[in-house]
Design a protein around this motif. Sequence first.
Motif, PDB file in Angstrom:
ATOM      1  N   PHE A  61      43.284  52.902  51.808  1.00 48.72           N
ATOM      2  CA  PHE A  61      43.636  51.272  51.682  1.00 48.72           C
ATOM      3  C   PHE A  61      44.589  51.457  52.897  1.00 48.72           C
ATOM      4  O   PHE A  61      45.966  51.795  53.379  1.00 48.72           O
ATOM      5  CB  PHE A  61      44.732  51.122  50.114  1.00 48.72           C
ATOM      6  CG  PHE A  61      45.072  49.670  50.240  1.00 48.72           C
ATOM      7  CD1 PHE A  61      44.680  49.098  49.215  1.00 48.72           C
ATOM      8  CD2 PHE A  61      46.337  49.292  50.806  1.00 48.72           C
ATOM      9  CE1 PHE A  61      45.102  47.796  49.016  1.00 48.72           C
ATOM     10  CE2 PHE A  61      46.589  48.120  50.683  1.00 48.72           C
ATOM     11  CZ  PHE A  61      46.402  47.802  49.515  1.00 48.72           C
TER      12      PHE A  61
ATOM     13  N   ARG B 182      44.549  45.893  54.748  1.00 50.31           N
ATOM     14  CA  ARG B 182      44.190  45.264  53.826  1.00 50.31           C
ATOM     15  C   ARG B 182      45.284  45.051  53.215  1.00 50.31           C
ATOM     16  O   ARG B 182      45.025  44.162  52.387  1.00 50.31           O
ATOM     17  CB  ARG B 182      43.718  45.977  52.489  1.00 50.31           C
ATOM     18  CG  ARG B 182      42.400  46.942  52.600  1.00 50.31           C
ATOM     19  CD  ARG B 182      41.797  47.210  51.493  1.00 50.31           C
ATOM     20  NE  ARG B 182      41.810  46.416  49.945  1.00 50.31           N
ATOM     21  CZ  ARG B 182      41.297  47.067  48.928  1.00 50.31           C
ATOM     22  NH1 ARG B 182      40.896  48.067  48.945  1.00 50.31           N
ATOM     23  NH2 ARG B 182      41.511  45.833  48.741  1.00 50.31           N
TER      24      ARG B 182
ATOM     25  N   GLU C  14      43.920  44.001  44.755  1.00 51.57           N
ATOM     26  CA  GLU C  14      43.114  44.764  44.190  1.00 51.57           C
ATOM     27  C   GLU C  14      42.143  43.747  43.576  1.00 51.57           C
ATOM     28  O   GLU C  14      41.635  44.529  42.721  1.00 51.57           O
ATOM     29  CB  GLU C  14      44.065  46.045  43.760  1.00 51.57           C
ATOM     30  CG  GLU C  14      44.316  47.246  44.728  1.00 51.57           C
ATOM     31  CD  GLU C  14      42.490  48.458  45.414  1.00 51.57           C
ATOM     32  OE1 GLU C  14      42.631  49.284  44.333  1.00 51.57           O
ATOM     33  OE2 GLU C  14      42.143  47.564  46.137  1.00 51.57           O
TER      34      GLU C  14
END
Length: 453
Positions: A61, A146, A404
């Motif tokens: 991530f 992200r 997510e």
Amino acid sequence: MSRRASELTSPPAFARRPSALDSPTSVSRRQSGASSRRPSIDPSRLVPMDKAHHIGGSDDFNVVFVGAGNIMFGSDEGPWNHSFRFEHKLGPRLKVVALIDPAVERATTVLQKKCETFVRSAYENTRVFKTLEDFVRNMSKRDMPRAIIVGSPPMFRGTIQPGRDIESQIMKHFPGVAMFIEKPAATGPASELPEAFQVAKAINESGTICSVGYMLRYLRAVQMMKQIINENNLTVMATIARYACAYEAIAKPDWWDKSKSAGPIIEQGTHFCDLSRYFGGEVDMSTVNAHSLEWDENAGHLSKMSVDETAIPPENRIPRVTAATWKYDSGAVGSFTHLVALQGHDYSCELEVYADGYQLKLVNPYVQPVLYIRKPGSDIEEMHRFPDDDPFFSEISVLIDNIEDIEEDPETAQILSSFEDACKTYELTWAIRLATERNRKIKKDAEASTTAA
């Protein structure tokens, strides 16, 4: 081998995007900031950080941190430390691909300290850049973030002006990548307020996931207050907020200079203005009125200042007390008093919310929140304590859950503070400051006329 920004601007595969199952209405609602998710959070779902498990998955991530200061890496002055919360939420998945700060030496130092701990894997390949543009020019495809976390000073964000437009730059170079922006939205002159709302409009229209750091909304006590109001179908009648800071412990000269910090209402009181709006709703800005106790008035003398105020031009010195009132669009009344008055270290802060038959009183929200509840049919206040609550972790946890949650599970909590919402709080704080300055001028003009006569 580095790649040019033009090669890297397509949304990553994990970015939320409309699917064949999305109706035009659902896509529109999502992009406008609305969704099927709850606008409040069940307090029982807000667990302390040490009770939370890091989020599952094996993929990295990637995160970019903008700012290497206290808000991102912590200090002895307060509980803030975003990196710490990301480490606990993401565990070994966290990879900080870049740390952006013009103070390269400071950034390098904090990275070295991180690499000496158990979270080394998150930082061992982190590169330091002076600007976001430097990172874009030198990044590779594997560096695509992200989420981008902005903890730089507010004078560098919230506008559309070059060098003060970090949100626009992020959306330009990284479309589809989520943002977390610290509060307040900006600290420029009041004339720039429309620019902040332009930024908010661009974020909404792009569909970018964006959370702003009004962490008190994520307190379990605050969500219990929301729960009581919602479950009993209450209409708020009034909000009463008080914020008394311990000025002796504030040693940063810029904080005492309105030309740099924008003043204590905009820089510090913003949290309580935001909480007031969270319960009272939209404010009728035309009704905002406020008075201040200034540094040059008899009652405004402070005996334990840790900075030399004589080095600050008189017109830029901050007020000691600000007292404001306003009407909400609903007809309810709001008030806020901010005081630069206490010595020692601990602040004294309270928020009261009134509805028919109910008094909800939040005390000491920054350290050990206590909620007092008086209900219809009783004169006795219930007391609820919330040990080990961490709203900083909760806001980061909700952000990551939204990133997510590609399928938009309605059990995932909605982000509680959008950029547009943060701009409305910013607008209220400026309205309060401007009202005090108008009333101070009226008083001075009247005194001058009396003296002349």
